[in-house]
Design an enzyme around this catalytic site. Structure first.
Site, PDB file in Angstrom:
ATOM      1  N   ASP A 277     -62.165 -76.260  -4.576  1.00 39.66           N
ATOM      2  CA  ASP A 277     -63.125 -75.854  -3.548  1.00 39.66           C
ATOM      3  C   ASP A 277     -63.043 -76.749  -2.310  1.00 39.66           C
ATOM      4  O   ASP A 277     -62.982 -77.974  -2.420  1.00 39.66           O
ATOM      5  CB  ASP A 277     -64.531 -75.952  -4.166  1.00 39.66           C
ATOM      6  CG  ASP A 277     -65.608 -75.461  -3.238  1.00 39.66           C
ATOM      7  OD1 ASP A 277     -65.629 -74.270  -2.935  1.00 39.66           O
ATOM      8  OD2 ASP A 277     -66.444 -76.290  -2.812  1.00 39.66           O
ATOM      9  N   GLU A 319     -58.551 -73.584  -2.115  1.00 39.46           N
ATOM     10  CA  GLU A 319     -59.499 -72.844  -1.284  1.00 39.46           C
ATOM     11  C   GLU A 319     -59.577 -73.618   0.028  1.00 39.46           C
ATOM     12  O   GLU A 319     -60.416 -74.491   0.216  1.00 39.46           O
ATOM     13  CB  GLU A 319     -60.879 -72.739  -1.945  1.00 39.46           C
ATOM     14  CG  GLU A 319     -61.771 -71.722  -1.239  1.00 39.46           C
ATOM     15  CD  GLU A 319     -62.955 -72.297  -0.477  1.00 39.46           C
ATOM     16  OE1 GLU A 319     -63.590 -71.532   0.258  1.00 39.46           O
ATOM     17  OE2 GLU A 319     -63.259 -73.503  -0.578  1.00 39.46           O
TER      18      GLU A 319
END
Ligand code: GLC
Length: 626
Positions: A277, A319
């Site tokens: 993330d 990401e």
């Protein structure tokens, strides 16, 4: 202590039966691991000792891998392209929205199988902050499943169930920040000096102000600025996202060691893919926007090396929501690979932009700017996800042709907020300024205008409107499935589910319109999915036909070459390999396309040649005859 002598730290920690394997893997990946870590932390006193203890921890976690996961490691290390074929299909959902809890998700496995899914990304399910928690992206503990969703045993059972039917579980590894109630943050607040060093804490505003001059803002409305004053710290903590998400200080080797062990412990519970993330934000450098820094790449390369040593069955997924030119770096270099998979957010945003503009220009630029994949790696393509469609990644493409990128992207953003003449039912994200272009929210069905066509029996004008909206939904899915990537479907899109407006009633969510696209799975639509007299049934059947066609078309595998053919401005003509052509009409007008040779429509199974007419918003997948 030279790197070669530190291997005993690793080997001593690995059970006898796995030592030869560990030594082999260390010989292959140890130099990259040591090299990256030395570049990052080599100046820290006691570096080699620290490195030795890191290796001991890695060795122990390698040794703790279950026989089933060890077998997976061996198989995947021998076949590193296992996830690149055209059979690979992902699905993404929140645990509670999809199945209530982890056991409920397990009950949905037949649905995933029916769709042909091989990879399931469950959005955050580890213990999350009490109260506001950014949909679980504020992690209170990496060591336990959130009690609302079940237990660690449930997680291990689910990963086992999924694995037994060939579905890999993907989980978020939220490595840029932890929640302010994570034990590290609590300790820092209670005065633990060592834990304070896990974060970026500044005693006054002088450094934050200096950094702010070059920083962007992720949530300019709901969480302006990048620093939060924390009285218990007597200082300012770096908080790129919400004030309760404290950025970790990756320049501290202890943070690296703690997070590396965390990753491997989660891998040992059966998680096969880690969505890393917010990877772009890991390293801070004054005078820059603190994104995509070289050290952030070294951290990821070190993570890859340690996964290749202790858990080579695992995939790492970046990401990094960054402009196209910054994205390929997340795959690393051949000698020092980084992530296996990277979100292609420019493709996603450009496809929506093209739909708004009724012109394929943006998407054509993005396709042209997408380099070929390095070996054993894939883009991740998607139509929608739980986040906003961020427009900023497209600034360079939007400036082409002498456009003012700000005005162009703002017009697109207004279109999706349902501006005049728009079929879309979405909202602008984090901005009420009609001249700003931050992001847009909404479920795919709402953004393509399917929401207003209802779900009941329809006729006449309504049925035309529905058919056109359906075409737009399929156009985008066709692009994502045909691009050459790992495509991931977003829960509810397979049923044409519309926006969920109920978040407005929840004070902890009302300020974040990304909740528009986070509905509960609609049980009624789900029950209708095989009934072609319903809208859900029509969407489901059409999408499954695309998936089925893709499965039998090797030209659609991730790494097959792609080239753009000349076409009308509204049309994207994308050739894959020698014998496959995809045509996408982004406008509401019919378009002509001159075919060379004889082709067969892969979905409708009819022959085509010469000048063909593409209906408004139609897509076609064509196979060359011989
Ligand atoms: C990622 C997530 C997003 C979250 C943010 C902070 O971008 O996708 O939902 O808000 O990270 O963790």
């Amino acid at each position: 202590m030279p790197m070669s002598s530190s291997i005993h730290h690793l080997l001593n920690a690995v059970p006898e039966a796995r030592r030869a394997e560990a030594a082999r893997r260390y010989a292959a990946h140890g130099p990259a691991l040591h090299g990256c870590l030395h570049s990052l932390y080599g100046d820290t006193p006691g570096f080699e000792q620290w490195y030795g203890s890191l290796l001991s921890a890695i060795g122990e976690l390698h040794g703790a891998r279950s026989p089933a996961l060890a077998a997976l490691d061996t198989a995947r290390a021998a076949q590193p392209d296992w996830f690149l074929g055209q059979q690979m299909l992902g699905y993404c959902s929140y645990v509670d929205r999809f199945g209530g809890d982890l056991r409920g998700v397990a009950k949905r496995i037949p649905h995933l199988q029916e769709l042909g899914v091989r990879y399931l990304h469950l959005l955050p399910f580890l213990k999350m902050r009490e109260g506001e928690n950014d949909g679980g992206f504020a992690v209170a503990s990496f060591e336990e499943v959130d009690p609302r969703f079940g237990s660690n045993a449930d997680l291990e059972a689910l990963t086992g169930d999924l694995r037994s039917v060939g579905i890999s579980l993907c989980a978020d590894f939220i490595l840029n920040h932890v929640a302010d109630d994570h034990a590290w943050a609590r300790g820092a607040r209670e005065g633990d000096e060592r834990l304070r060093q896990f974060f970026h804490v500044f005693p006054d505003r002088s450094q934050p102000d200096a950094y702010e001059r070059a920083l962007g803002q992720v949530f300019p409305q709901a969480a302006p600025g990048n620093f939060t004053h924390v009285p218990a710290l007597a200082g300012w903590a770096w908080t790129t996202f919400y004030p309760y998400q404290w950025d970790l200080n990756w320049s501290n080797p202890e943070v690296f060691a703690a997070m590396a062990a965390t990753l491997l412990r989660l891998a040992n519970r059966g998680i096969e893919v880690f969505r890393l993330d917010s990877t772009a934000f890991l390293w801070k450098r004054e005078g820059t926007n603190c994104m995509n820094q070289p050290e952030a790449h070294l951290i990821l390369q070190a993570m890859r090396a340690l996964a290749s040593i202790a858990a080579p069955g695992v995939l790492l997924k970046a990401e990094a929501i960054v402009p196209m030119r910054e994205l390929p770096a997340y795959f690393g270099q051949p000698a020092q690979p980084e992530c296996h998979i990277a979100y292609h957010s420019s493709l996603m945003a450009a496809a929506w932009g093209a739909l708004a503009e009724q012109d394929a220009g943006l998407v054509r630029s993005v396709v042209a700017g997408t380099p070929p994949l390095p070996p054993h790696a894939s883009w991740l393509s998607y139509v929608r996800c739980h986040d906003d469609i961020g427009w900023n990644v497209l600034r360079a493409e939007a400036a082409e042709g002498d456009h003012d990128p700000q005005a162009r992207l703002a017009a697109i953003s207004r279109f999706f907020a349902g501006g005049e003449g728009s079929f879309a039912r979405g909202e602008a994200f984090q901005s009420s300024d009609p001249h700003a272009a931050h992001g847009s929210n909404g479920m795919a069905a709402s953004l393509v205008g399917l929401e207003d066509t209802g779900s009941a029996a329809i006729s006449g004008a309504d049925s035309d409107a529905e058919a056109l909206a359906m075409r737009r939904l399929l156009l985008l899915h066709g692009l994502v499935l045909g691009f050459g990537a790992l495509p991931v479907l977003y829960m509810g899109d397979e049923l044409g589910q519309a926006n969920d407006y109920s978040f407005r009633q929840r004070p902890d969510r009302a300020m974040d319109s990304r909740w528009l696209q986070r509905p509960l799975l609609d049980e009624q639509r789900f029950a209708q999915r095989h009934d072609s007299s319903t809208q859900a049934g029509r969407v489901y059947a059409a999408l499954r036909a695309l998936v089925a066609a893709r499965q039998r078309l090797p030209a659609l595998a991730a790494g097959e070459p792609r080239s753009l053919l000349p076409a009308a401005p509204a049309v994207l003509a994308l050739q894959r390999g020698e014998a496959f052509l995809a045509l996408y009409n982004f406008s509401g007008m019919s378009q002509q396309f001159p075919l060379q040779g004889q082709w067969t429509d892969a979905i409708e199974r009819r022959g085509l040649s010469g000048e063909i007419t593409l209906a408004p918003w139609a897509m076609h997948w064509l196979e060359r005859d011989n």
